[in-house]
Motif scaffolding. Structure first.
Motif, PDB file in Angstrom:
ATOM      1  N   ALA A  62     117.036  15.807 -52.827  1.00 47.35           N
ATOM      2  CA  ALA A  62     115.705  16.237 -52.393  1.00 47.35           C
ATOM      3  C   ALA A  62     115.806  17.262 -51.270  1.00 47.35           C
ATOM      4  N   LEU A  63     116.777  17.085 -50.373  1.00 55.69           N
ATOM      5  CA  LEU A  63     116.970  18.073 -49.306  1.00 55.69           C
ATOM      6  C   LEU A  63     117.369  19.427 -49.884  1.00 55.69           C
ATOM      7  N   TRP A  66     114.365  20.947 -51.228  1.00 52.81           N
ATOM      8  CA  TRP A  66     113.489  21.398 -50.146  1.00 52.81           C
ATOM      9  C   TRP A  66     113.997  22.711 -49.574  1.00 52.81           C
ATOM     10  N   ALA A 146     109.217  22.714 -53.377  1.00 52.30           N
ATOM     11  CA  ALA A 146     110.335  21.793 -53.624  1.00 52.30           C
ATOM     12  C   ALA A 146     110.042  20.885 -54.809  1.00 52.30           C
ATOM     13  N   ALA A 151     111.083  14.067 -50.985  1.00 53.40           N
ATOM     14  CA  ALA A 151     111.196  14.962 -49.832  1.00 53.40           C
ATOM     15  C   ALA A 151     110.102  14.731 -48.810  1.00 53.40           C
ATOM     16  N   LEU A 154     111.303  14.625 -45.193  1.00 54.00           N
ATOM     17  CA  LEU A 154     112.229  15.658 -44.728  1.00 54.00           C
ATOM     18  C   LEU A 154     111.598  16.560 -43.670  1.00 54.00           C
TER      19      LEU A 154
END
Length: 459
Positions: A62-63, A66, A146, A151, A154
């Protein structure tokens, strides 16, 4: 684990802390064990643990999504800045059919920029949250692009991490000044293109100000450009620009150079210097960024990651969800072959006859034996691991979690589903449960001992 930058490691660690703070502690027994094996100080172990959990639970992916969304959002904002800068140049010079009022043109090119630059500087001095609206727009676009539900924590984690050293102002400052620099460079490029390809006539007029005041203002603005070699209109040219004789070639060229020089000196250069200054402060602060180990989410991990006395056994409950298995080590990090059995009864002779190159790890039937083997495999991971299981037992969550943890400590793993002892039969439904569970773990399995594979690596 995926290689991350120091900032991304801190960012993921903060995101995992927020997630545990809101949703409760994660199942982290294996993560803690691997972090202890990796060594280092408490901060390093906390980061290792967080990265392992993030990789397992999809937060690391997910990062990456993002970050990709943030880059795409930045590209969209940059495109908007370029188009806006071009619009400033067209608004300043018009269509070339009518004479250009030089002060209206200069105001169109620099007016909004100077006002927002003053607001940014005041916010930096008194509030420290300058450019927050543009920063929120960028964060919002990043999250939208994203398209990853994991996320959600984040962006808050990044903001909290940066606020500890007040790095928000320098990150947003780099963004704001960089976008304005791009817009002004775009305006300068279009301005030069228009001045090269069209003939513009320049004039000035004022109801309240006389010629002397206008000459003084023009000379004041031209002082710096003139000092570094740019041409500027003379007093005679300024006076001439109020009469019908202003449209001489020399006068037109002088006003054009004055406009371009003013845009560079009072627009492009300040934004460039401020962007470089903010970038320097950002890099300097980022190098000093670290975890706040006094936060409750981190301080309570001290005993688990740096225990005062080593504890044996597995204390946590089996996880509700078993995660996909991926080899935890590379072929370069591992060596040899290992056979291990899980909870076998006394009716079955063990171990089978093994080649000299295959080591027997015995039967795991207690927390102490499991812990000892996992610790050994963390230091000396095998290249090939065979796990023997008795399919007469149900594939409970604890056994499957142990199989998964063992498999992550080896380069390649196979599960050996043992045949029933003579005079007994396997339950077909229970055997099917084993097949389904191992398929979910994506582990190969068979009902015969994989001795040839263990010895040579080939079937």
């Amino acid at each position: 684990m995926t290689a991350l930058t120091p900032l991304e490691r801190l960012w993921l660690t903060e995101a995992v802390r927020l997630r545990e703070e809101h949703a409760g502690a994660l199942e982290d027994q294996e993560a803690n064990r691997l972090a202890r094996t990796a060594g280092g100080d408490l901060a390093s172990r906390i980061q290792y643990r967080a990265q392992w959990l993030a990789e397992r639970d999809g937060l690391a992916a997910a990062l990456r999504h993002w970050v990709q969304g943030a880059r795409l959002a930045l590209m969209l904002l940059a495109l908007l800045a370029i188009v806006s800068g071009a619009g400033l140049a067209f608004a300043a010079l018009g269509n070339g059919q009518a004479p250009v009022n030089v002060f209206w043109a200069l105001g169109s090119l620099l007016g909004l920029n100077l006002l927002l630059l003053l607001g940014w500087a005041l916010g930096l001095l008194f509030a420290g949250e300058q450019g927050a609206s543009l920063g929120r727009l960028w964060l919002w676009l990043s999250a939208k692009l994203a398209r990853d539900a994991k996320a959600a924590q984040l962006a808050p984690a990044l903001l909290l991490l940066l606020q500890r050293r007040k790095l928000n102002r320098w990150a947003i400052g780099t963004l704001v000044n960089g976008l304005w620099l791009l817009a002004l460079l775009s305006a300068m490029a279009i301005l030069l293109m228009l001045l090269i390809t069209k003939r513009y006539e320049f004039y000035w007029e004022s109801t309240l100000l006389g010629a002397d005041a206008f000459v003084a203002m023009t000379n004041a603005l031209a002082a710096i450009p003139r000092a570094i070699g740019f041409g500027a209109p003379t007093v005679a040219m300024i006076h001439a620009s109020t009469r019908d004789v202003y449209n001489t070639e020399l006068v037109r060229q002088s006003w054009a150079v004055w406009l371009v020089a003013s845009l560079i000196i009072y627009g492009v250069l300040p934004r460039l210097l401020l962007m470089l200054f903010c970038r320097w402060r950002w890099k300097r602060g980022q190098a000093r960024l670290q975890l706040d180990l006094n936060l409750p989410g981190y301080s309570q991990l001290r005993e688990a990651l740096m225990p005062s006395s080593e504890r044996l056994g597995i204390n946590d409950a089996a996880p509700d969800l078993l995660h996909r298995i991926e080899g935890g080590v590379s072929a370069q990090d591992s060596d040899g072959a290992l056979l291990v059995a899980i909870e076998l009864d006394d009716q079955r002779p063990w171990p089978p006859q093994l080649p000299a190159t295959v080591k027997d790890a015995g039967i795991l039937d207690s927390r102490e034996s499991r812990h000892k083997l996992l610790e050994q495999m963390s230091r000396f991971p095998p290249a090939r691991l065979a796990i023997a299981c008795d399919p007469r037992r149900s594939p409970d969550r604890g056994s499957l979690a142990l199989i998964a943890e063992l498999a992550r400590s080896a380069t390649a793993t196979r599960v050996w589903l043992l045949q029933a002892p003579p005079g007994q039969a396997l339950d077909a439904e229970r055997l099917g449960d084993w097949h389904v569970a191992l398929q979910q773990l994506e582990l190969p399995f068979a009902d015969c001992v994989p001795l040839n594979w263990l010895e040579t690596g080939h079937d």
